[in-house]
Design a protein around this motif. Structure first.
Motif, PDB file in Angstrom:
ATOM      1  N   ILE A 170       0.876  -1.159   0.000  1.00 49.66           N
ATOM      2  CA  ILE A 170       0.000   0.000   0.000  1.00 49.66           C
ATOM      3  C   ILE A 170       0.915   1.210   0.000  1.00 49.66           C
ATOM      4  O   ILE A 170       1.716   1.397   0.921  1.00 49.66           O
ATOM      5  N   GLY A 171       0.839   2.032  -1.009  1.00 49.23           N
ATOM      6  CA  GLY A 171       1.788   3.120  -1.168  1.00 49.23           C
ATOM      7  C   GLY A 171       1.506   4.342  -0.320  1.00 49.23           C
ATOM      8  O   GLY A 171       2.406   4.917   0.272  1.00 49.23           O
ATOM      9  N   HIS A 172       0.245   4.791  -0.288  1.00 46.98           N
ATOM     10  CA  HIS A 172      -0.098   5.964   0.501  1.00 46.98           C
ATOM     11  C   HIS A 172      -1.601   6.000   0.738  1.00 46.98           C
ATOM     12  O   HIS A 172      -2.352   5.270   0.107  1.00 46.98           O
ATOM     13  N   ILE A 173      -1.992   6.866   1.646  1.00 53.74           N
ATOM     14  CA  ILE A 173      -3.407   7.122   1.882  1.00 53.74           C
ATOM     15  C   ILE A 173      -3.652   8.604   1.672  1.00 53.74           C
ATOM     16  O   ILE A 173      -2.714   9.405   1.731  1.00 53.74           O
TER      17      ILE A 173
ATOM     18  N   SER B  19       5.466  12.740   4.493  1.00 53.39           N
ATOM     19  CA  SER B  19       6.114  11.439   4.349  1.00 53.39           C
ATOM     20  C   SER B  19       7.128  11.194   5.454  1.00 53.39           C
ATOM     21  O   SER B  19       7.457  12.078   6.236  1.00 53.39           O
ATOM     22  N   ALA B  20       7.618   9.976   5.451  1.00 59.21           N
ATOM     23  CA  ALA B  20       8.745   9.575   6.288  1.00 59.21           C
ATOM     24  C   ALA B  20       9.884   9.196   5.349  1.00 59.21           C
ATOM     25  O   ALA B  20       9.657   8.531   4.335  1.00 59.21           O
ATOM     26  N   GLY B  21      11.076   9.652   5.661  1.00 59.32           N
ATOM     27  CA  GLY B  21      12.253   9.208   4.920  1.00 59.32           C
ATOM     28  C   GLY B  21      12.398   9.730   3.512  1.00 59.32           C
ATOM     29  O   GLY B  21      13.117   9.149   2.709  1.00 59.32           O
ATOM     30  N   GLY B  22      11.725  10.805   3.156  1.00 58.48           N
ATOM     31  CA  GLY B  22      11.926  11.395   1.842  1.00 58.48           C
ATOM     32  C   GLY B  22      11.071  10.821   0.721  1.00 58.48           C
ATOM     33  O   GLY B  22      11.227  11.210  -0.436  1.00 58.48           O
TER      34      GLY B  22
ATOM     35  N   HIS C 190       7.842  10.412  -1.712  1.00 58.37           N
ATOM     36  CA  HIS C 190       7.058  11.529  -2.235  1.00 58.37           C
ATOM     37  C   HIS C 190       5.838  11.838  -1.383  1.00 58.37           C
ATOM     38  O   HIS C 190       5.492  12.995  -1.198  1.00 58.37           O
ATOM     39  N   HIS C 191       5.156  10.840  -0.851  1.00 60.93           N
ATOM     40  CA  HIS C 191       4.169  11.041   0.204  1.00 60.93           C
ATOM     41  C   HIS C 191       3.615   9.717   0.674  1.00 60.93           C
ATOM     42  O   HIS C 191       3.402   8.799  -0.109  1.00 60.93           O
ATOM     43  N   HIS C 192       3.462   9.613   1.970  1.00 58.56           N
ATOM     44  CA  HIS C 192       2.781   8.481   2.589  1.00 58.56           C
ATOM     45  C   HIS C 192       1.339   8.847   2.904  1.00 58.56           C
ATOM     46  O   HIS C 192       0.458   8.009   2.870  1.00 58.56           O
TER      47      HIS C 192
ATOM     48  N   THR D 148      -5.975   3.978   9.705  1.00 60.04           N
ATOM     49  CA  THR D 148      -4.725   3.996   8.969  1.00 60.04           C
ATOM     50  C   THR D 148      -3.688   3.361   9.878  1.00 60.04           C
ATOM     51  O   THR D 148      -3.591   3.724  11.045  1.00 60.04           O
ATOM     52  N   ALA D 149      -2.922   2.420   9.353  1.00 57.99           N
ATOM     53  CA  ALA D 149      -1.903   1.746  10.155  1.00 57.99           C
ATOM     54  C   ALA D 149      -0.523   2.251   9.732  1.00 57.99           C
ATOM     55  O   ALA D 149      -0.173   2.189   8.556  1.00 57.99           O
ATOM     56  N   ILE D 150       0.215   2.765  10.699  1.00 62.26           N
ATOM     57  CA  ILE D 150       1.550   3.300  10.452  1.00 62.26           C
ATOM     58  C   ILE D 150       2.547   2.335  11.070  1.00 62.26           C
ATOM     59  O   ILE D 150       2.579   2.143  12.287  1.00 62.26           O
TER      60      ILE D 150
END
Length: 164
Positions: free
Chosen positions: A15-18, A52-55, A57-59, A83-85
């Motif tokens: 899952i790339g982003h929400i 985002s985390a770690g650069g 493009h977006h989480h 949402t699970a992080i």
């Protein structure tokens, strides 16, 4: 009838982003950026932000395109449950928990799922948020047939905090 196996999504799929609808972008950024520690990557005017985390493009995308000033979605309706992080280590989860405690941010639950340990809360728009870390796969509980046997047990919060 075909003898081929049904299609399954590739194992490497993630899952790339929400993208969340929020009522107040500044309030959402105060939670996701300032409290949880995500970095702001881009703003689209005053109506959307990408973090985002770690650069990456977006989480998480946050927007008010259809929700500015709106009340939270009803709890008893279809929609996003949480949402699970995923944190990389147990210590990282402990740091997140300490930040929540220090900020006096309300936590709605905590659980040990056998495969993971999780802290539950709601963001300012009452969207559910799970903060968790996965145990190493070789430690995941299995049933007699070798299937993953997740559980919901109390989380050892003092043990988690000892990671600090």
């Amino acid at each position: 009838m075909s003898d081929t196996a049904p299609y399954t999504i590739p194992n490497q799929t993630r899952i790339g982003h929400i993208h969340l609808k929020v009522a107040d972008l500044d309030r959402a950024l105060a939670f996701y950026r300032d409290l949880l520690g995500f970095s702001l990557v881009a703003m689209y005017g005053t109506d959307a932000a990408f973090i985002s985390a770690g650069g990456y493009h977006h989480h998480i995308g946050l927007n008010t395109w259809h929700s500015k000033g709106a009340p939270p979605a009803p709890v008893r309706s279809a929609g996003l449950y949480h949402t699970a992080i995923l944190y990389p280590t147990r210590r990282d989860l402990a740091v997140a928990l300490k930040r929540l405690i220090d900020a006096k941010y309300p936590i709605t639950g905590a659980a040990d799922h056998g495969v993971s340990e999780a802290i539950y809360l709601n963001d300012p728009d009452q969207n559910g948020v799970e903060l968790y870390w996965d145990r190493p796969r070789d430690e995941w509980p299995l049933d007699a047939d070798g299937n993953i046997a997740m559980v919901t047990e109390p989380l050892d919060l003092p043990g988690l905090m000892r990671e600090l």
